[in-house]
Design an enzyme around this catalytic site. Sequence first.
Site, PDB file in Angstrom:
ATOM      1  N   GLY A 187      37.061  34.106  40.245  1.00 47.14           N
ATOM      2  CA  GLY A 187      35.920  35.821  39.626  1.00 47.14           C
ATOM      3  C   GLY A 187      38.010  36.369  39.840  1.00 47.14           C
ATOM      4  N   SER A 188      37.099  36.818  38.614  1.00 43.12           N
ATOM      5  CA  SER A 188      37.893  38.279  38.277  1.00 43.12           C
ATOM      6  C   SER A 188      37.402  38.733  36.836  1.00 43.12           C
ATOM      7  CB  SER A 188      39.121  37.856  38.400  1.00 43.12           C
ATOM      8  OG  SER A 188      40.133  39.133  37.928  1.00 43.12           O
ATOM      9  N   ARG A 189      38.140  38.815  35.830  1.00 42.11           N
ATOM     10  CA  ARG A 189      37.635  39.773  34.455  1.00 42.11           C
ATOM     11  C   ARG A 189      39.213  39.872  34.169  1.00 42.11           C
ATOM     12  NH1 ARG A 189      37.200  46.513  34.804  1.00 42.11           N
ATOM     13  NH2 ARG A 189      38.074  47.180  33.548  1.00 42.11           N
TER      14      ARG A 189
END
Length: 219
Positions: A187-189
Site C-alpha cells: 500500500g502506498s501512492r
Amino acid sequence: MTIHKEGYKILFVLLCVLALANYAVRYFLPVNELAQQLALIASLIIYLLVLQFFRNPKVSVNVDQNLILAPADGKVVVIEDTEESEYFKSERKQISIFMSPLNVHVCRTPVGGLVKYFKYHAGKYLVAWHPKSSTENERTTLVVELANGVEILVRQIAGAVARRIKWYVAEDQKLMQGQEYGFIKFGSRLDVFLPVDAEINVNIGDVTKGGRTVIATLN
C-alpha cells in the site's frame, strides 16, 4: 493471473511460518480440535490475503502518446496545480493515486519514451495521504521524455505500511507505455506531474486501473 516475483520469498517464508504455527497448535493442544481448526482457518485467511496482494494480472495496453495512463490501480486522491521542485522546478498539474493493500501494486509507466532522470530518495514513512509525503517520504522519481520532447514525471512514494519500493529502470533506458517499472509492497501512492495545459480526465475519488485508465490527455 500470475504471482509477482516480489512475492516469491515472502510467500514461501509465510507458508513455512504458518505451517510451523499449525504444527505447534497440534503438538501442544493435541485433543483440542476446535483450536486446531481455528488455527488452520486463520492461516488460510492470512495466506490468501497476502497472496492476493502479489497478484499480477495481464494488462492489454492501448498505446497512444497523447494519452496519460494511470501508473497503478487505486483511487485518485489529489488533483491540483503545484510547484514540482525536484526536476522541473516549475508549475505542473499533479494527479495522485492511493493504493490500498487490496490493490494490485505493480507500477506502470504512464507514457512511453526515454528515461531522462531517475533517482531514489531515502526518507520518512508518513501516511501516504499526508501532504508532505510526496517530498519527505522514501520515494523514487522517474522522468520519461516522449518522442515530441514532452516530459512526464511519476513518483513512487512509500507510506506508513509500505516500506519496500522496488524499481526496474535506469536513466537512458527506453520504456513502452504501460510497461511495468516497479512495485510497492503493502500500500502506498504514486504522483504524476503533467504539463499545465494537460486535460485532466479523472476526478477525485475515481478508481483507476494501471496501464488502462486514461487520467489525462496532452494538448
